[in-house]
Design an enzyme around this catalytic site. Sequence first.
Site, short mmCIF file in Angstrom:
data_model
loop_
_atom_site.label_atom_id
_atom_site.label_comp_id
_atom_site.label_asym_id
_atom_site.label_seq_id
_atom_site.Cartn_x
_atom_site.Cartn_y
_atom_site.Cartn_z
CG HIS A 23 -5.32 7.38 8.72
ND1 HIS A 23 -4.81 7.66 7.47
CD2 HIS A 23 -4.29 6.84 9.42
CE1 HIS A 23 -3.54 7.33 7.42
NE2 HIS A 23 -3.18 6.83 8.59
CG ASP A 59 1.82 9.46 9.96
OD1 ASP A 59 1.83 9.33 11.20
OD2 ASP A 59 1.56 8.51 9.18
ZN LIG Z 1 1.23 6.86 10.21
#
Ligand SMILES: [Zn+2]
Length: 309
Positions: free
Chosen positions: A126, A163
């Site tokens: 992220h 993910d």
């Molecule tokens: Zn994650």
Amino acid sequence: MTTLLLTHPACLGHEPGPHHPERPERLAAILAALQDEEFAGLARAEAPLATSEQLTRVHPANYVQAMLGARPQPGEYAMIDGDTILSHGSIEAALRAAGAVVAGVDAVMGGTADTAFAAVRPPGHHATPDIPGGFCIFNNVAIGARHAQARHGVGRVAILDFDVHHGQGTQAVVETDPSLFYGSTHQYPLYPGTGHSNERGIDRNVANVPLRPNSGGAQFRHAWGEIILPQLDRFAPELVIVSAGFDAHKADPLAQLSLDTADFEWISEELLAIADRHAEGRLVSALEGGYDLDALADATAAHVRVLMR
Ligand SMILES: [Zn+2]
């Protein structure tokens, strides 16, 4: 196959608070599982610190300086945002996490290992070049990809991300550079709210497949098998890097997909097959999410078992 396991005790010293899901016990559970006798054949090494040169291939120098300068005193916290919290040990952990992926790239490119797994935290996918967040400080996999290109002369690097969250930080690095490829399945809607299928990158080098809440193994395998893997095959990566998050597991408390360990084993096999076909088997995988300790340990063990074949 020689598989290198990279980790460091400092990655246990990132303590974002007693109620934070991204907690040291995650890594402890994985390392305990990898102590089983079946993993005795793993080569093991301590993750080095990433250097400024390695970090600034992805993040601007002032960003790196800001992160290094954000380290709180022992016993105190520094809030990067509502989800991303530093303790005194967090910066060393983040530097080791990025350094582990770099070392994994060095190992597979140098021929001392066929595959590598970085058992590290904090995660990285992220973190955009300019913005930390979503538990992430440095984009570990992007730093590894840029290191492969800069130090080892690798042309095309693919980053594959299973993910449950979309790795918008990684996509931000890839989407303007046709020498990179990013493929992701992720629950949608869910944090960070990106990863629509129409986000395709500069040269169709980004492949996003959002999955509805409650999707299971059938939808996951269809997304990879019918959509992402064919594009990845055409890209023909010279190195495969994996953002290995296990929070799409049905037991995970942070999301609502319904994968089980067999699905993680399957995608691991598929990605290793791509590496075998195009990249002389070179694959470097790095831990991202996964927040149910038992499911995380079980799925990670299955993933590493495949890398050792
Ligand atoms: Zn994650």
